[in-house]
Design an enzyme around this catalytic site. Structure first.
Site, PDB file in Angstrom:
ATOM      1  N   CYS A   2       0.816  -1.205   0.000  1.00 55.86           N
ATOM      2  CA  CYS A   2       0.000   0.000   0.000  1.00 55.86           C
ATOM      3  C   CYS A   2       0.858   1.267   0.000  1.00 55.86           C
ATOM      4  CB  CYS A   2      -0.941   0.065   1.191  1.00 55.86           C
ATOM      5  SG  CYS A   2      -2.185  -1.198   1.222  1.00 55.86           S
ATOM      6  N   LYS A 607       7.349  -4.820  -1.363  1.00 52.39           N
ATOM      7  CA  LYS A 607       8.695  -4.423  -0.944  1.00 52.39           C
ATOM      8  C   LYS A 607       8.728  -4.150   0.542  1.00 52.39           C
ATOM      9  CE  LYS A 607      12.913  -3.072  -1.840  1.00 52.39           C
ATOM     10  NZ  LYS A 607      13.808  -4.229  -2.016  1.00 52.39           N
TER      11      LYS A 607
HETATM   12  C1  G6P Z   1       9.590  -8.553   1.657  1.00 57.10           C
HETATM   13  C2  G6P Z   1      10.474  -8.233   0.484  1.00 57.10           C
HETATM   14  C3  G6P Z   1      11.817  -8.942   0.646  1.00 57.10           C
HETATM   15  C4  G6P Z   1      12.440  -8.559   1.982  1.00 57.10           C
HETATM   16  C5  G6P Z   1      11.506  -8.846   3.146  1.00 57.10           C
HETATM   17  C6  G6P Z   1      12.018  -8.243   4.435  1.00 57.10           C
HETATM   18  O1  G6P Z   1       9.209  -9.879   1.615  1.00 57.10           O
HETATM   19  O2  G6P Z   1       9.863  -8.624  -0.723  1.00 57.10           O
HETATM   20  O3  G6P Z   1      12.684  -8.552  -0.395  1.00 57.10           O
HETATM   21  O4  G6P Z   1      13.625  -9.266   2.144  1.00 57.10           O
HETATM   22  O5  G6P Z   1      10.227  -8.271   2.899  1.00 57.10           O
HETATM   23  O6  G6P Z   1      12.003  -6.849   4.293  1.00 57.10           O
HETATM   24  P1  G6P Z   1      12.891  -5.835   5.093  1.00 57.10           P
HETATM   25  O7  G6P Z   1      12.514  -4.503   4.549  1.00 57.10           O
HETATM   26  O8  G6P Z   1      12.511  -5.987   6.541  1.00 57.10           O
HETATM   27  O9  G6P Z   1      14.309  -6.173   4.875  1.00 57.10           O
END
Ligand code: G6P
Length: 612
Positions: A2, A607
């Site tokens: 979002c 993301k």
């Molecule tokens: C989502 C994203 C991943 C990321 C994960 C943790 O699943 O698609 O690419 O590794 O979240 O996110 P963060 O921002 O906490 O590293």
């Protein structure tokens, strides 16, 4: 997940809002909508991409100097036009956009239905705007007060923006658990989920805190109150994002650009921290906690996704170099399993976005049990950066591709510095050896640059394997987390089933899958368990599996065994993840492109995962 963008000022709101939504596309979404206030509150929304919304409103009157827009990642109710945001109140005098989840929406909804409200969507968001209207009507209070009362009744997470037909010079914003940034221009304000839609207009921003309401009025000072009605002084910070970082700059995809940025991003993550001349590592952000770290009974690393893989590398680094026991926990598990924690434990939360809901919850839990919590985040001013006691930024710059690449290597670089810093203080590494290690770390950005030269070769390998259904990634020691990360990258962007395994564990299960159709990516760099990994390669070959090996330059032994070899420069074993990850990122990238997948915005993924 979002995205929110809103504007109030003297410019036309529509172009700012649409551009802002495009900037937020990287977060992941499945529908988009916009609301402009121009005597009436007019809402347009549709399922699909921001470009679909642009197309939909093409012939409409989009005039107005005040408006808000949203990209929705469905939670309550399928992704369709009705459930897309914004939502009207029943009397159509208010409109809302919302990120997050109202957990007690069901009883609130029943109550509102019994009071005569009808709902057009299945969303939890519509409950909130009806509730505000109901409070205004029944308690004869103004909008700000009604919002404040309503927010005291909801349980859950939110970042919301509200427009009101009767208050044509005002935007209300509030947050709890979901990020919100307010950009302050001259006689104008920009509101967004993160700074990316704001940066081209102003560098002055205020990051809202939980349970705050911002009353944003044209040509007036920004006013912030809490939901308990206390006045807060807005704290204005300077943004340090460059606009170039948000553009593809000639690359076909953000992911490719970000893979190629790694020599720089790794260098930036070490800048001012690695002092080769003095033989020192100084992580300024956690200086006050150095003693705490040295004396930690245990370090617990908590993270999700790719950041969790970086955490695993951190475990190997900190245990080997600094001799402190480390556990690595998925934040989503850690938060619900009543872990044993004490004041002697140090928890390190790793997050690119700094907004991951599960990691935030793990931090709160650790703090409530008295542990010291440090953060390793990429996004400056993010919720996790602010929720932790202290921390280190990775300085990788904005990462737009959903599949994390440069953030991972920057996290690993910072964890390497952290392990070295503790090791030096604790004296677990002789000074002469320490110097060698620093020197090698210092040349890693150049070696990453050399590694990137294999791109064309990887493209050819990708072309051979682009249509496979399954794949296996094997590595041992420091290369085990690399195997996990390589497999995750392939899954995320090409939708090919890929599993990462410690190479020696293959014989306990995955070996049953191996036949002539199964590509097995093996990270077989010299040092460590190299000889053992060669035995694993032979086990795969004996069953006709196809081997793609990541090897050190000139390794004839593996070249004699593997179907394809990708050569990377030799380095210290503990620095291998910083190099060995690069070919795996490129392999996934090329396979995904060849399969016509949406590399930067893979299906179903977000993301910034702001819901649990
Ligand atoms: C989502 C994203 C991943 C990321 C994960 C943790 O699943 O698609 O690419 O590794 O979240 O996110 P963060 O921002 O906490 O590293």
């Amino acid at each position: 997940m979002c995205g929110i963008v809103a504007y109030i000022g003297n410019r036309d709101a529509y172009p700012i809002l649409i551009k802002g939504l495009h900037r937020l596309e990287y977060r992941g979404y499945d529908s988009a909508g916009i609301c402009l206030l121009n005597e009436q509150l007019t809402i347009y929304k549709c399922k699909g991409k921001v470009s679909d919304l642009e197309h939909y409103v093409k012939a409409k009157n989009m005039a107005g100097h005040l408006g808000m827009a949203h990209t929705r990642w469905a939670t309550h109710g399928e992704p369709n036009q009705v459930n897309a945001h914004p939502h009207y109140s029943q009397n159509k005098k208010l409109a809302i956009i919302h990120n997050g989840i109202i957990e007690n929406y069901a009883p609130l909804r029943s109550e509102l239905i019994s009071r005569g409200y009808s709902f057009v969507s299945e969303t939890d968001t519509e409950v909130l705007i009806h509730l505000i209207e109901d409070i205004m009507t029944n308690e004869s209070v103004d909008l700000v007060e009604a919002l404040r009362i309503a927010l005291n009744q909801v349980i859950g997470a939110y970042a919301i923006v509200i427009l009101s037909k009767d208050n044509p010079d005002m935007i209300l914003a509030a947050r709890k658990g979901s990020p919100m940034v307010i950009g302050i221009g001259k006689d104008e304000f920009f509101i967004a989920s993160d700074a990316t839609p704001i940066v081209e207009y102003t560098n002055n921003v205020v990051y809202m805190d939980d349970e705050e309401i911002a009353i944003i009025q044209k040509e007036k000072e920004l006013k912030i109150i809490t939901i308990t009605n206390k006045r807060k002084t807005p704290y204005i910070e300077k943004l340090e994002i460059s606009l170039n970082a948000l553009e593809k700059e000639g690359f076909d995809h953000f992911m490719l650009k970000e893979i190629y940025e790694q020599p720089r991003s790794i260098r930036d993550s070490m800048r001012g921290r690695l002092h080769l001349d003095k033989g020192l590592v100084i992580l300024g952000g956690i200086r006050e906690y150095e003693q705490k770290l040295m004396n930690a009974r245990r370090i617990i690393i908590t993270a999700c996704g790719t950041s969790w893989h970086a955490g695993l590398v951190g475990e190997y680094l900190i245990e080997e170099l600094a001799r402190i026991p480390v556990e690595v926990e998925y934040s989503s598990e850690f938060r619900y399993r009543n872990p044993v924690l004490s004041e002697e434990d140090v928890v390190i939360a790793i997050s690119q976005s700094g907004e991951t809901a599960d990691t935030l919850a793990a931090i709160e839990l650790a703090k409530s049990k008295g542990a010291t919590v440090l953060g390793i985040c990429n996004v400056v001013g993010s919720s996790i950066a602010r929720a932790t006691h202290a921390g280190v930024y990775t300085h990788a710059g904005p990462e737009i591709g959903v599949a994390s690449t440069k953030a991972f290597t920057a996290q690993v670089a910072v964890l390497t510095l952290l392990a070295l810093q503790i090791a030096q203080k604790k004296g677990t590494i002789p000074q002469s050896r320490f110097h060698q290690m620093l020197s090698e770390l210092n040349v890693i950005p150049e070696k990453v640059e050399q590694t990137l030269a294999i791109n064309e070769q990887i493209k050819k390998i990708a072309n051979i394997y682009k249509d496979v259904k399954n794949s296996l990634y094997l590595g041992r020691g420091y290369n085990f987390p690399v195997a996990l990360e390589g497999a995750l990258k392939l899954k995320e962007i090409s939708y090919i089933h890929a599993e990462g395994y410690p190479a020696a564990e293959m014989k306990h299960g995955p070996i049953a899958l191996i036949d002539e159709y199964m590509p097995v990516v093996v990270i077989a760099t010299r040092k460590g368990t190299y000889e053992k990994v060669i035995s694993n390669i032979q086990e795969v070959k004996a069953r006709k599996g196809k081997i793609i090996a990541i090897i050190n330059t000139g390794d004839k032994t593996v070249q004699g065994l593997a179907d394809h070899c990708i050569e990377i420069p030799e380095t210290e074993e503990f620095l291998n993840p910083l190099l060995a990850t690069i070919p795996l990122q490129l392999l996934s990238y090329h396979i995904a492109v060849m399969r016509n997948c949406n590399v930067d915005q893979p299906r179903n993924l977000a993301k910034s995962v702001t819901v649990e």
